[in-house]
Design an enzyme around this catalytic site. Sequence first.
Site, PDB file in Angstrom:
ATOM      1  CE1 TYR A 157      -4.459   0.948   0.751  1.00 53.02           C
ATOM      2  CE2 TYR A 157      -4.317  -1.418   0.983  1.00 53.02           C
ATOM      3  CZ  TYR A 157      -5.063  -0.284   0.796  1.00 53.02           C
ATOM      4  OH  TYR A 157      -6.408  -0.376   0.654  1.00 53.02           O
ATOM      5  CG  ASP A 281      -5.038 -18.598   4.134  1.00 48.61           C
ATOM      6  OD1 ASP A 281      -4.330 -18.269   5.096  1.00 48.61           O
ATOM      7  OD2 ASP A 281      -4.766 -19.562   3.402  1.00 48.61           O
TER       8      ASP A 281
END
Length: 418
Positions: A157, A281
Amino acid sequence: MTYDKVDVPEGGEQITVTDDGEPEVPDNPIIPIIYGDGVGKDIGPVTQDVLQAAAKATGREINWMRVYAGESARKKYDENLPDETVKAIKEHRVAIKGPLTTPVGAGFRSLNVGLRKLLDLYANVRPTYHLNGVPSPVKEPEQMDMVTFRENTEDVYAGIEWKAGTDDVEEVREFVEDEMGATDIIHDGPVGIGIKPITEFGTKRLVRRAIDYALEHDRDSVTLVHKGNIMKFTEGQFRDWGYEVAEEEYGDEVITEDTLWEESDGEADDDVVVVNDRIADNMLQQILTRTDEYDVVATMNLNGDYMSDACGAQIGGLGIAPGANFGDGRLLAEPVHGSAPKYAGQDKVNPTAMILSGRIMLEYLGWNDAADLVRDAVEETISSGKVTYDLERQLDDAEKLAASEYAKEVVNNIEKLS
Ligand code: NAD
């Protein structure tokens, strides 16, 4: 300082900060507000009304100072993020903003990312809790009571990336392949390349903030969320530095899950915070299947972005989910959602996310009575079936209100409850 194009309120005092970084807040603080792009114009002013009502009901007054970014700044200053806006937030310490539009794939870089970096707002904090009456896609939404601490200045980011087809990206490819020996990884042909920096400094200050929060708010655990099995030297290192903070800086106030199992039956004392970690996940399915086991989460920028939107969906969606960016002695509250351009100017979308972001701001000011009033009034309004379109379409027998009508109901409830 003096301002050129910003109307400084006539009354009000500045918030200051002690040497320890704690805010010192007068009863009449000046607070900058950016309404934002798209639906920002619909939700910004009504959020102001709700927060002011809560301030007044508890014997205080906010002196709003409107500052500009995005489209409104282009009109007034011919630039996206004027220096005055950044300075106003720096000087006044606490501010609130609506969403700002970022073009995809081209155009200017994110103003949100820019603001977070310029103000060094390193922790994006997103509480997700369920309010009575809010429809949810899960069976037991009340099990969700989690606060995500998302690192705000690093990761893919951070903006270190090169565009396909440029000389720069080919130079980076050459460096990676020839100098670093990473061959047979990048396919032939055009490539875009981004870099993922995760530093010890950035990780540790974020994790510290999450643990401090857990201790102050009587939370049971802090979970470090990462994909360190695959990205060992970035996300794996985040986990290791996170555990270092827990083990080296908090004495017996904090214990790691591994130590807890080695030393006892896995049950921690009530006043001790347990630090554990989960792979990202797995975590995304655990927040659906074992929601109540998670409390405070500390994670990197991208994981935090995805995860908190998913958590937001469980407690009513983007119209509800609040957030705030924290730096040392500084806060900029903002909803999780974006500028939803297709609804702009329709007085339609749900202002709750921005109102509840304001609640985080009120808590930071130490105005917990006003913050609770905002929460209770929002809950009262929604449970009485008075809601905006996003919730109405999921409820039987609810009354659909415009954003401004809904905010008026919240103000009425603040007056009734106080
Ligand atoms: P978005 O959050 O703006 O909207 C996605 C959808 O969510 C909307 O179409 C709407 O159905 C729903 N929604 C959003 N806010 C709502 C509200 N208050 N009430 C009811 N429903 C709501 O996401 P997007 O369409 O991906 O992004 C639009 C723009 O916003 C982009 O330019 C993006 O970069 C920007 N953005 C800004 C921020 C920020 O300012 N912090 C955050 C996310 C996205």
